[in-house]
Design a protein around this motif. Structure first.
Motif, PDB file in Angstrom:
ATOM      1  N   ASN A  81       6.313  -1.808 -13.308  1.00  0.00           N
ATOM      2  CA  ASN A  81       6.542  -1.794 -11.860  1.00  0.00           C
ATOM      3  C   ASN A  81       7.860  -2.445 -11.448  1.00  0.00           C
ATOM      4  O   ASN A  81       8.280  -2.306 -10.303  1.00  0.00           O
ATOM      5  CB  ASN A  81       5.400  -2.515 -11.140  1.00  0.00           C
ATOM      6  CG  ASN A  81       4.090  -1.796 -11.354  1.00  0.00           C
ATOM      7  OD1 ASN A  81       3.891  -0.718 -10.841  1.00  0.00           O
ATOM      8  ND2 ASN A  81       3.232  -2.378 -12.155  1.00  0.00           N
ATOM      9  N   GLU A 137       0.825  -1.212   0.000  1.00  0.00           N
ATOM     10  CA  GLU A 137       0.000   0.000   0.000  1.00  0.00           C
ATOM     11  C   GLU A 137       0.853   1.253   0.000  1.00  0.00           C
ATOM     12  O   GLU A 137       0.384   2.347  -0.298  1.00  0.00           O
ATOM     13  CB  GLU A 137      -0.910  -0.013   1.236  1.00  0.00           C
ATOM     14  CG  GLU A 137      -1.962  -1.107   1.132  1.00  0.00           C
ATOM     15  CD  GLU A 137      -2.808  -1.257   2.387  1.00  0.00           C
ATOM     16  OE1 GLU A 137      -2.574  -0.503   3.356  1.00  0.00           O
ATOM     17  OE2 GLU A 137      -3.677  -2.144   2.397  1.00  0.00           O
ATOM     18  N   GLY A 138       2.125   1.104   0.364  1.00  0.00           N
ATOM     19  CA  GLY A 138       3.009   2.264   0.473  1.00  0.00           C
ATOM     20  C   GLY A 138       3.871   2.431  -0.752  1.00  0.00           C
ATOM     21  O   GLY A 138       3.364   2.644  -1.852  1.00  0.00           O
ATOM     22  N   LYS A 139       5.178   2.226  -0.565  1.00  0.00           N
ATOM     23  CA  LYS A 139       6.116   2.548  -1.653  1.00  0.00           C
ATOM     24  C   LYS A 139       5.956   1.677  -2.892  1.00  0.00           C
ATOM     25  O   LYS A 139       6.365   2.070  -3.968  1.00  0.00           O
ATOM     26  CB  LYS A 139       7.555   2.505  -1.136  1.00  0.00           C
ATOM     27  CG  LYS A 139       8.079   1.113  -0.816  1.00  0.00           C
ATOM     28  CD  LYS A 139       9.576   1.188  -0.501  1.00  0.00           C
ATOM     29  CE  LYS A 139      10.105  -0.176  -0.108  1.00  0.00           C
ATOM     30  NZ  LYS A 139      11.543  -0.154   0.171  1.00  0.00           N
ATOM     31  N   GLY A 140       5.336   0.503  -2.744  1.00  0.00           N
ATOM     32  CA  GLY A 140       5.136  -0.362  -3.908  1.00  0.00           C
ATOM     33  C   GLY A 140       4.037   0.151  -4.826  1.00  0.00           C
ATOM     34  O   GLY A 140       4.020  -0.147  -6.013  1.00  0.00           O
ATOM     35  N   THR A 141       3.097   0.906  -4.263  1.00  0.00           N
ATOM     36  CA  THR A 141       1.904   1.431  -4.947  1.00  0.00           C
ATOM     37  C   THR A 141       1.099   0.339  -5.677  1.00  0.00           C
ATOM     38  O   THR A 141       0.331   0.629  -6.588  1.00  0.00           O
ATOM     39  CB  THR A 141       2.227   2.566  -5.967  1.00  0.00           C
ATOM     40  OG1 THR A 141       2.947   2.019  -7.079  1.00  0.00           O
ATOM     41  CG2 THR A 141       3.041   3.681  -5.330  1.00  0.00           C
ATOM     42  N   CYS A 142       1.292  -0.895  -5.267  1.00  0.00           N
ATOM     43  CA  CYS A 142       0.608  -2.019  -5.910  1.00  0.00           C
ATOM     44  C   CYS A 142      -0.912  -1.906  -5.773  1.00  0.00           C
ATOM     45  O   CYS A 142      -1.656  -2.342  -6.657  1.00  0.00           O
ATOM     46  CB  CYS A 142       1.049  -3.335  -5.285  1.00  0.00           C
ATOM     47  SG  CYS A 142       2.782  -3.412  -4.821  1.00  0.00           S
ATOM     48  N   VAL A 143      -1.345  -1.335  -4.641  1.00  0.00           N
ATOM     49  CA  VAL A 143      -2.779  -1.274  -4.326  1.00  0.00           C
ATOM     50  C   VAL A 143      -3.563  -0.468  -5.377  1.00  0.00           C
ATOM     51  O   VAL A 143      -4.764  -0.641  -5.526  1.00  0.00           O
ATOM     52  CB  VAL A 143      -2.980  -0.698  -2.891  1.00  0.00           C
ATOM     53  CG1 VAL A 143      -2.721   0.794  -2.838  1.00  0.00           C
ATOM     54  CG2 VAL A 143      -4.344  -1.054  -2.343  1.00  0.00           C
ATOM     55  N   ALA A 144      -2.858   0.371  -6.131  1.00  0.00           N
ATOM     56  CA  ALA A 144      -3.524   1.156  -7.177  1.00  0.00           C
ATOM     57  C   ALA A 144      -4.131   0.243  -8.238  1.00  0.00           C
ATOM     58  O   ALA A 144      -5.144   0.578  -8.847  1.00  0.00           O
ATOM     59  CB  ALA A 144      -2.529   2.127  -7.811  1.00  0.00           C
ATOM     60  N   CYS A 145      -3.532  -0.908  -8.455  1.00  0.00           N
ATOM     61  CA  CYS A 145      -4.009  -1.800  -9.527  1.00  0.00           C
ATOM     62  C   CYS A 145      -4.480  -3.168  -9.042  1.00  0.00           C
ATOM     63  O   CYS A 145      -5.070  -3.918  -9.819  1.00  0.00           O
ATOM     64  CB  CYS A 145      -2.903  -2.018 -10.554  1.00  0.00           C
ATOM     65  SG  CYS A 145      -2.411  -0.519 -11.420  1.00  0.00           S
ATOM     66  N   ILE A 158      10.396  -0.410  -9.671  1.00  0.00           N
ATOM     67  CA  ILE A 158      10.338  -0.296  -8.203  1.00  0.00           C
ATOM     68  C   ILE A 158      10.760  -1.612  -7.544  1.00  0.00           C
ATOM     69  O   ILE A 158      11.602  -1.631  -6.661  1.00  0.00           O
ATOM     70  CB  ILE A 158       8.906   0.049  -7.721  1.00  0.00           C
ATOM     71  CG1 ILE A 158       8.388   1.319  -8.377  1.00  0.00           C
ATOM     72  CG2 ILE A 158       8.883   0.193  -6.192  1.00  0.00           C
ATOM     73  CD1 ILE A 158       6.927   1.621  -8.073  1.00  0.00           C
ATOM     74  N   THR A 159      10.184  -2.730  -8.010  1.00  0.00           N
ATOM     75  CA  THR A 159      10.420  -4.001  -7.305  1.00  0.00           C
ATOM     76  C   THR A 159      11.871  -4.475  -7.426  1.00  0.00           C
ATOM     77  O   THR A 159      12.374  -5.142  -6.528  1.00  0.00           O
ATOM     78  CB  THR A 159       9.472  -5.113  -7.810  1.00  0.00           C
ATOM     79  OG1 THR A 159       9.578  -5.219  -9.229  1.00  0.00           O
ATOM     80  CG2 THR A 159       8.040  -4.821  -7.441  1.00  0.00           C
TER      81      THR A 159
END
Ligand code: HEC
Length: 135
Positions: free
Chosen positions: A112, A55-63, A115-116
């Motif tokens: 992504n 939910e934070g720096k990964g921003t995965c929750v956006a998708c 980032i990962t």
């Protein structure tokens, strides 16, 4: 008449006693149940770290959402397919695997990796544990 009442009393009494016995048994089982709960607590900290990154720096929750497809597949869907194929989410996030969930949309996910790929193994394993918590 009196004999009938006595018998009835005996019946009710023995019924109560047998119920009491069952309750004792249930109480005995309680400590066993808490013992088995201890193990996952260790994993929980990993899952929590995964959630934080997701939910934070990964921003995965956006998708990605737990149970519905948004831009990307649901976490439940990803976990199910990775488990089925015995594949590694960590390897995929390092950019070293191939898309097995929705290859046609791979280009969207690929962005992504920028980032990962900067994440440590510990962080990637936490993301994996978090995704698997939606199995
Ligand atoms: C811009 C939207 C977007 C973001 C942000 C995003 N994803 Fe995805 N993701 C997708 C799409 C679309 C797919 C389906 C394509 C695919 O399967 O590769 C996907 C697929 C996946 C898959 C399955 C890959 C496979 O084998 O097919 C995993 C695992 C995954 N994402 C994890 C993550 C993680 C972890 C993050 C955060 C670091 C993240 N995604 C961020 C859009 C996104």
């Amino acid at each position: 008449m009196k004999k009938v009442t006595l018998l009835l009393c005996l019946f009710v009494f023995s019924f109560l006693v047998s119920c009491g016995g069952k309750e004792e048994q249930k109480l005995d089982e309680i400590p066993k149940a808490t013992e088995t709960v201890e193990q996952p607590i260790v994993d929980n900290s990993k899952i929590e770290l995964g959630e934080e990154i997701f939910e934070g720096k990964g921003t995965c929750v956006a998708c990605h959402k737990p149970n519905i497809k948004v831009v990307g597949p649901s976490l439940h869907n990803i976990a199910t397919i990775y488990k089925e194929k015995n594949a590694s989410i960590v390897t995929f996030l390092k950019g070293e695997g191939e898309a097995i969930v929705d290859p046609a949309q791979f280009e969207v996910m690929k962005a992504n990796f920028a980032i990962t790929k900067t994440m440590s193994d510990e962080e990637l394993q936490a993301l994996e544990a978090y995704i698997y918590s939606f199995l």
